[in-house]
Design a protein around this motif. Sequence first.
Motif: not given
Length: 576
Positions: A480-494, A513-519
Amino acid sequence: MHLSSGLNTSVGQATDKGPKHQNEDCLGIRMPKDPMLTMKGVVAVIADGVSSAEAGKEASETCVKNFLNDYYSTPDSWTVKTSAQKVLTALNRWLYGQGQRYIDAHRGYISTLSVLVIKSRMAHLFHIGDSRIYRLRGHDFEQLTTDHSAHVSKDKAYLTRAMGMDIRLDVDYRVEAVEEGDVFFLSTDGVHDFLTRKEIKAIIQSAGTDFELTCQTLIEMAKQTGSDDNLSCQILRIDQLPDANSEDVYKKLNDLPFPPFLNVGMTIDNYRVLDEIHASNRSQLYVVQDEDTGKKWVMKTPSVNYEDDPAYIERFIMEEWIGRRIDCPNVVKVPTDVHRRQWLYYLSEYVEGETLAKWIETTNKRDVGQILDIIEQVVRGVRSLHRKETLHQDIKPDNIVLTQDGEAKLIDFGSCLVAGVNEIVSPFERDTILGTATYAAPEYKLRRSGSVRSDLFSIAMITYEMLTGRLPFGEVFDRCESAQDFSRLKYEPAYWHNPMVPAWMDGALKKALHISPELRYESLSEFVFDLRHPNQQFMRLKNQPLIERKPMLFWRATCGCLLVSQIVTLWLWLGS
């Protein structure tokens, strides 16, 4: 410290009780020598004890004396803002507590306070009350503070904010770039209420180098115009600022030569090399033994590839500086009592054990309780850095060592960001080493500023990997290099990969592990608490799709439905 401030100032101050029986104003200036001048700067403080209070004089004296002492006692790694605000908060609570002894607390320990800190090429202003700070730059004489007072008549005003007035402290903070020749003027209302801005400006502009005489002149003028209060003022002029092109920093950085590549058996400054741990294009690590004491250490040496790179050398020197200021059992120790050095290197505690990366690779049984014990230790180590306003920025399994006793120790300060040092002007662009891409927070790849929540992200990545042997977003995260790349990520439940991980624990991991630090979590302690204690927010499974709650059941049910549909279709076909 290789940095020196290059800051030179001229100062003067004066105070007078005026027509009153005692002087309830207090003021002070401190101009330390290096390295304190570089790390903390020059400080001017002025306070006006409220005359209607029973202990106004004691309050103003406490504010000035304690601030000047306590500010310079805060960690070197703290920013001016953090250092000052922590000192002011403690001062205010003490004053407020003392004031509660009076029937009317507002008649207790009450004082205005204005603080000017000049560090590097910036002026930091902290202000509460109606004392003032002005700046004269060329022909522009500007008031930089706002009075916290309410006028009830032409001649009567009441303070709306002051030190000791309320348990909640609301101090104005402002930071301004400074220029050579800037003159700062601090005063109490006994001066600026009786002299116009034009009159003060004229006196300062016509003054020579004797600023104490200038302050006395202003006080006398205010008295002649009818001042009926205590009178105090200070003048601070910026004569010289750190030179952004100074060669002094380069010379200090090159005081010690780079050592040669070391082989087992070689001796350097009375340390004999026992083993090579690691070598890369940036540094080398060796196990060495002090030939006097027999004690083992880890020696880190810089790579000769960067012998002419001042940014690299500064970062290398800062590693030892950081390590010496951290005292935590979960952070590798850096000694202060070392042999006189003839080469550039530094020593750290030798820890027998294995890296967490090796533990993850070789461990088959993933005991949740043991993993949480390790993570709590890692968090304690990282928090000891955060308390010094230092971000680690490269938390990864290779930088955590597990001792034979099961203790976790954080190592390597090569990517650390020290807030207090970062606000000091450097004659070169500082080296900004990002952490390992696999564990670094997305904001670093997006060239945004890191925070405590960035280190939290890395800790959560490690926790997930320890629990599952996998990474939460798969290998695509590294690309991932851009905000758009990160927005496509899917978290896999542990719990997809480890059924022993409860849903509420996975909820804590997902939030951290939220992509946005604010969250993400605001603090590491919140994250650790939720790992140990079920959070009702993460236990509402009925709103989750079956595929997330029980993926095995979902696929079994799906396969069963497909099988039944095929049987029915076959039966109908045969019947026809």
